[in-house]
Scaffold this motif. Structure first.
Motif, short mmCIF file in Angstrom:
data_model
loop_
_atom_site.label_atom_id
_atom_site.label_comp_id
_atom_site.label_asym_id
_atom_site.label_seq_id
_atom_site.Cartn_x
_atom_site.Cartn_y
_atom_site.Cartn_z
N ARG A 44 9.61 -2.66 -2.11
CA ARG A 44 8.52 -1.89 -0.62
C ARG A 44 7.23 -2.99 -0.18
O ARG A 44 7.21 -4.02 -1.03
CB ARG A 44 8.05 -0.93 -0.62
N ASP A 45 7.34 -3.16 0.93
CA ASP A 45 6.13 -3.94 1.13
C ASP A 45 5.07 -3.65 0.45
O ASP A 45 5.05 -2.17 0.55
CB ASP A 45 6.36 -4.41 2.90
N LYS A 46 4.44 -4.44 1.14
CA LYS A 46 2.39 -4.08 0.81
C LYS A 46 1.46 -5.31 1.60
O LYS A 46 2.11 -6.49 1.64
CB LYS A 46 2.24 -4.18 -0.73
N THR A 47 1.02 -3.82 2.47
CA THR A 47 -0.08 -5.38 3.13
C THR A 47 -1.38 -6.19 2.31
O THR A 47 -1.52 -5.49 1.48
CB THR A 47 -0.84 -4.50 4.19
N CYS A 48 -1.25 -7.61 2.35
CA CYS A 48 -1.91 -8.22 1.24
C CYS A 48 -1.61 -9.33 1.64
O CYS A 48 -0.90 -10.45 2.50
CB CYS A 48 -0.52 -8.23 -0.07
N VAL A 103 3.00 -15.05 -3.59
CA VAL A 103 4.59 -14.00 -3.78
C VAL A 103 4.48 -13.73 -2.52
O VAL A 103 4.08 -12.33 -3.37
CB VAL A 103 5.32 -13.97 -5.19
N PRO A 104 5.45 -13.54 -1.71
CA PRO A 104 5.50 -12.02 -1.56
C PRO A 104 5.15 -10.48 -2.16
O PRO A 104 6.01 -11.20 -2.89
CB PRO A 104 6.81 -12.22 0.26
N ARG A 105 4.58 -9.48 -1.64
CA ARG A 105 4.25 -8.42 -2.27
C ARG A 105 5.69 -8.03 -2.82
O ARG A 105 6.04 -7.08 -3.30
CB ARG A 105 3.20 -7.87 -2.03
N THR A 106 6.68 -7.94 -1.50
CA THR A 106 7.83 -7.21 -1.90
C THR A 106 8.47 -7.56 -2.10
O THR A 106 9.63 -6.93 -3.19
CB THR A 106 8.88 -7.77 -0.36
N VAL A 240 4.63 -18.92 6.00
CA VAL A 240 2.95 -18.94 5.35
C VAL A 240 2.83 -17.22 5.59
O VAL A 240 3.08 -16.79 6.05
CB VAL A 240 2.37 -19.89 5.91
N ASN A 241 2.31 -16.25 4.74
CA ASN A 241 1.18 -15.39 5.26
C ASN A 241 -0.34 -15.85 5.59
O ASN A 241 -0.68 -16.46 5.16
CB ASN A 241 0.82 -14.85 3.57
N LEU A 242 0.19 -15.65 6.80
CA LEU A 242 -0.93 -15.89 7.23
C LEU A 242 -2.02 -14.44 7.87
O LEU A 242 -1.60 -13.63 7.86
CB LEU A 242 -0.75 -16.42 9.14
N GLY A 243 -3.05 -14.45 7.35
CA GLY A 243 -3.93 -13.37 8.11
C GLY A 243 -5.48 -13.82 8.35
O GLY A 243 -5.72 -14.50 7.97
N ALA A 244 -6.20 -12.55 8.16
CA ALA A 244 -7.74 -12.63 8.43
C ALA A 244 -7.96 -11.43 7.96
O ALA A 244 -7.43 -10.25 8.58
CB ALA A 244 -7.59 -12.93 10.25
#
Length: 431
Positions: A44-48, A103-106, A240-244
């Motif tokens: 499952r996914d997780k916001t991170c 590493v993607p949280r999934t 890439v994981n891009l966030g703010a």
């Protein structure tokens, strides 16, 4: 869902993210019976942000996962952008590894949960904790609403199932619904985070540096009290994981729409990072930080990881603290084997959390709170970015990359500042 699930166990862990999976793995390795339950069905996914700092790498190495992590991507440190400057700040090493990863949280969470099951834990998927049964001041059992069909798809029904336990470890995330049932309270007078992330293709997916933009600007080009990030996930991913994220307090709440902000941020970086047009799987979350919760434990139960607000106020990092608190609570329970009645987690666990994190969380949330003061960041940001020395120290302090064994001047200053800050706290962390 793994069947048959025991109806009683030595240790029940609710929440199978990094904190819960680490706790279950270490408890099982100590020879205790453990059930690892989660409301979701994995993967499952997780916001991170998906970033793994050297502090997190250290814990993953303890679990035997060094080679697995290095097979994904390895980064050398932080590339800090802002106020007309770009600095390359290597991870400091010392008592911690000198490399990081992402590493993607999934994938990460599924792998950690699988590790816990291979270590001897019994999994209970699709099981949402809805109630507790008390025996005096002890949790006697947790009541779960369990889906009777894998994945909880169309036509699925549910049933109530009770799992009795000697000890309960609560690792159900930032919202911690089970923690709330047990009396957990989040205090927003100290700084908290509002953050979002998305995935996007990039020609720099194998960049050996993670990037942080400390001069985060909104749609009207105003400077916000937060930062943006680009964490490469490796050439094999191509993304890439891009966030703010922005910081806020009850007095100065964040007035920012995170998902539109991520689009603005991505548009500004598109050419430099070779970003694709589609922002995949955008998600956002509120982050209690710096131990800003009370009632983190009772007679035979304890909150760990995000549920206990073990999130760094200066960078939003929580995976490392989740892994650490999972290991530490497991060591505590293993040491108490055979004398469970002598262990009062309601007293021991808050004290242990403050011993491990009180000073660093106190000074970090005090400093992070200053960033929410209007005009302070635009005034001080350019000064800091002009100094490699100041930013190198900031990286080490912001990342809490100071260990108990470090005796250098920077470590001593950080501990002194933490002690002074803690002495001034009206509400210390975890109280």
């Amino acid at each position: 869902m793994s069947d048959p699930t025991p109806t009683t166990t030595d240790v029940l862990v609710v929440g199978a993210g990094p904190a819960g999976a680490a706790a279950a793995a270490w408890v099982a390795r100590a020879g205790l019976d453990v059930v690892l339950a989660d409301a979701a069905v994995f993967p499952r996914d997780k916001t991170c942000g998906d970033g793994l700092t050297p502090r997190a790498i250290s814990e993953l190495e303890r679990l035997g996962l060094r080679d697995w992590v290095r097979a994904h991507t390895v980064n050398h440190g932080l590339r800090a952008h802002g106020f007309g400057q770009t600095l390359h700040l290597p991870w400091p090493g010392g008592g911690l590894p000198d490399w990081g990863s992402a590493v993607p949280r999934t994938e990460l969470d599924d792998h950690l949960r699988t590790l816990a099951l291979k270590s001897g834990a019994v999994g209970l998927d699709g099981a949402r904790a809805v109630d507790v049964r008390m025996d005096g001041d002890r949790v006697a059992a947790v009541v779960f609403k369990v889906s009777t069909a894998p994945g909880g798809g169309a036509g699925a029904t549910s049933e109530l199932r009770e799992v009795a336990c000697r000890h309960l470890v609560v690792a159900d995330g930032v919202r911690s619904p089970l923690g709330k049932l047990l009396g957990r309270e989040w205090h927003r007078d100290t700084v908290y985070g509002v953050a979002g992330r998305t995935y996007v293709t990039s020609t720099r997916a194998d960049d050996p540096w993670i990037s942080s933009h400390l001069e985060l600007r909104g749609e009207d080009d105003e400077i916000l009290s937060g930062y943006g990030w680009v964490f490469p996930l490796g050439a094999g991913s191509g993304e890439v994981n891009l966030g703010a994220g922005t910081l806020a307090t009850a007095k100065r709440p964040a007035d920012v729409a995170i998902k539109p902000l991520m689009k603005v941020y991505a548009d500004r970086l598109r050419e430099e990072f070779g970003l694709g047009a589609e922002l995949r799987a955008p998600a956002s979350a509120l982050l209690p930080m710096g131990g800003a919760v009370s009632n983190v434990a009772g007679r035979n139960w304890a909150l760990i990881g995000d549920a206990a607000a073990c999130v760094n106020p200066l960078n939003g990092e929580g995976i490392d603290y989740g892994l650490e608190t999972g290991r530490v609570v497991a060591e505590l329970l293993a040491d108490a084997t055979g004398r469970a009645d002598d262990l009062d987690l309601g007293t021991v666990w808050p004290d242990l959390l403050r011993e491990h994190y009180g000073e660093s969380f106190s000074i970090a949330r005090r400093l992070a709170g200053l960033v929410t003061v209007p005009r302070l960041l635009p005034a001080l940001g350019p000064v800091g970015m002009r100094s490699d020395l100041l930013m190198t120290l900031a990286l080490r302090w912001m990342g809490n990359l100071v260990t108990d064994s470090d005796r250098d001047r920077a470590a001593r200053v950080w501990r002194w500042a933490g002690k002074a800050s803690l002495a001034r706290d009206a509400r210390p962390p975890f109280s």
